[in-house]
Design a protein around this motif. Structure first.
Motif, short mmCIF file in Angstrom:
data_model
loop_
_atom_site.label_atom_id
_atom_site.label_comp_id
_atom_site.label_asym_id
_atom_site.label_seq_id
_atom_site.Cartn_x
_atom_site.Cartn_y
_atom_site.Cartn_z
N ASP A 138 -13.26 11.25 -9.46
CA ASP A 138 -13.64 12.02 -8.28
C ASP A 138 -14.16 11.08 -7.18
N LYS A 139 -15.00 10.15 -7.56
CA LYS A 139 -15.60 9.19 -6.61
C LYS A 139 -14.54 8.32 -5.93
N THR A 140 -13.45 8.05 -6.61
CA THR A 140 -12.41 7.18 -6.07
C THR A 140 -11.20 7.94 -5.52
N GLY A 141 -11.32 9.26 -5.41
CA GLY A 141 -10.30 10.05 -4.73
C GLY A 141 -9.19 10.61 -5.57
N PHE A 142 -9.35 10.64 -6.88
CA PHE A 142 -8.32 11.18 -7.77
C PHE A 142 -8.69 12.56 -8.23
N GLU A 143 -7.68 13.35 -8.56
CA GLU A 143 -7.85 14.66 -9.19
C GLU A 143 -7.22 14.61 -10.56
N LYS A 157 0.84 -1.20 0.00
CA LYS A 157 0.00 0.00 0.00
C LYS A 157 0.88 1.25 0.00
N ARG A 158 0.48 2.21 -0.82
CA ARG A 158 1.19 3.49 -0.96
C ARG A 158 2.64 3.29 -1.38
N GLY A 159 2.91 2.19 -2.12
CA GLY A 159 4.28 1.84 -2.46
C GLY A 159 4.73 2.17 -3.87
N PHE A 160 3.85 2.79 -4.69
CA PHE A 160 4.19 2.97 -6.09
C PHE A 160 4.19 4.43 -6.49
N ASP A 161 5.18 4.78 -7.30
CA ASP A 161 5.26 6.14 -7.85
C ASP A 161 4.26 6.32 -8.98
N VAL A 162 4.10 5.29 -9.80
CA VAL A 162 3.19 5.34 -10.95
C VAL A 162 2.36 4.06 -10.95
N LEU A 200 1.43 9.17 -9.58
CA LEU A 200 0.71 9.40 -10.82
C LEU A 200 -0.10 8.18 -11.22
N LEU A 201 -1.38 8.39 -11.53
CA LEU A 201 -2.21 7.39 -12.19
C LEU A 201 -2.22 7.75 -13.66
N TYR A 202 -1.75 6.83 -14.50
CA TYR A 202 -1.81 7.02 -15.94
C TYR A 202 -2.78 5.99 -16.47
N MET A 203 -3.85 6.45 -17.12
CA MET A 203 -4.82 5.51 -17.65
C MET A 203 -5.38 5.98 -18.98
N THR A 204 -5.78 5.00 -19.79
CA THR A 204 -6.44 5.28 -21.05
C THR A 204 -7.64 4.36 -21.16
N THR A 205 -8.64 4.81 -21.91
CA THR A 205 -9.82 4.01 -22.23
C THR A 205 -10.46 4.63 -23.45
N ALA A 228 -13.74 -0.37 -8.30
CA ALA A 228 -12.90 -1.20 -7.42
C ALA A 228 -11.45 -1.18 -7.90
N TYR A 229 -11.24 -1.22 -9.21
CA TYR A 229 -9.87 -1.17 -9.75
C TYR A 229 -9.22 0.18 -9.49
N LEU A 230 -10.00 1.24 -9.59
CA LEU A 230 -9.45 2.57 -9.30
C LEU A 230 -9.14 2.72 -7.81
N ARG A 231 -9.92 2.11 -6.97
CA ARG A 231 -9.60 2.14 -5.53
C ARG A 231 -8.31 1.37 -5.25
N ILE A 232 -8.10 0.26 -5.95
CA ILE A 232 -6.85 -0.49 -5.82
C ILE A 232 -5.68 0.39 -6.25
N ALA A 233 -5.85 1.11 -7.35
CA ALA A 233 -4.80 2.03 -7.82
C ALA A 233 -4.54 3.11 -6.78
N ALA A 234 -5.60 3.66 -6.20
CA ALA A 234 -5.44 4.72 -5.19
C ALA A 234 -4.71 4.20 -3.96
N GLN A 235 -5.00 2.97 -3.54
CA GLN A 235 -4.32 2.39 -2.39
C GLN A 235 -2.85 2.09 -2.69
N ALA A 236 -2.55 1.78 -3.93
CA ALA A 236 -1.18 1.42 -4.31
C ALA A 236 -0.29 2.64 -4.47
N LEU A 237 -0.86 3.77 -4.90
CA LEU A 237 -0.06 4.98 -5.16
C LEU A 237 0.41 5.65 -3.88
N ARG A 238 1.64 6.11 -3.91
CA ARG A 238 2.12 6.94 -2.81
C ARG A 238 1.48 8.32 -2.95
#
Length: 186
Positions: free
Chosen positions: A176-181, A100-105, A134-139, A120-130
């Motif tokens: 926004d719902k998962t805590g990212f800006e 948790k909180r162990g990743f730069d990207v 940076l969250l980098y995503m495409t869709t 749920a996947y975005l929450r996993i990303a939020a927990q993993a990021l320090r």
């Protein structure tokens, strides 16, 4: 659409059964530019790619000396990642591999449309990021010119591979719902 996890497992194992784990030079060059652009976020040197597939992005990450981590459900891709020496898992709860909180990207390239519970996947990303990571995503963008021109012939309309489609407003809302800006969208 309600798709069982075992159905997705079977689908993606078959999807990657013939994977060559090789990429065109143009793809490699583009991904290396992306990784280079993320250099200012490097502190621990750990990068997590959620849904790493054949591993083209992690290959570029490794080229720049980052420690490579990945989440993937496809067994052939997990085997390939382990052979490369990357820390990979299919278990998003695996704290030995995913501190948790162990990743730069954290990257999620063309993932959200594939999963039944994208929040749920975005929450996993939020927990993993320090903090400050940076969250980098495409869709694919459901309001894109391609979708408008092609209508129902747009290749992104492809269940069971794609379970949801996203607009920029929808992405803003779920981030926004998962805590990212969001700092940049386009």
């Amino acid at each position: 659409m309600d798709v069982e996890a075992s159905e997705l497992q079977t689908y993606y194992d078959q999807y990657y059964a013939q994977a060559r784990f090789e990429w065109p030079e143009a793809v490699t060059a583009s991904l290396r530019q992306l990784v280079h652009a993320c250099e200012s976020f490097r502190h621990s040197g750990r990068w997590l790619d959620i849904g790493f597939g054949e591993g083209a992005l992690l290959d570029a990450v490794e080229h720049f000396g980052w420690s490579c981590y990945g989440i993937e459900i496809s067994l052939p891709c997990l085997d390939y990642g382990r052979q490369r020496g990357w820390s990979v898992t299919s278990d998003v709860e695996d704290e030995d591999i995913l501190p948790k909180r162990g990743f730069d990207v954290v990257s999620m390239v063309e993932v959200l449309e594939h999963v039944a519970q994208p929040d749920a996947y975005l929450r996993i990303a939020a927990q993993a990021l320090r903090p400050g990571g940076l969250l980098y995503m495409t869709t694919p963008n459901v309001r894109s010119l391609n979708r408008r021109l092609l209508g129902l012939q747009w290749s992104v309309f492809s269940p069971p591979e794609h379970l949801s489609l996203w607009s920029i407003a929808g992405i803003h809302s779920i981030l926004d719902k998962t805590g990212f800006e969001p700092i940049k969208m386009g």
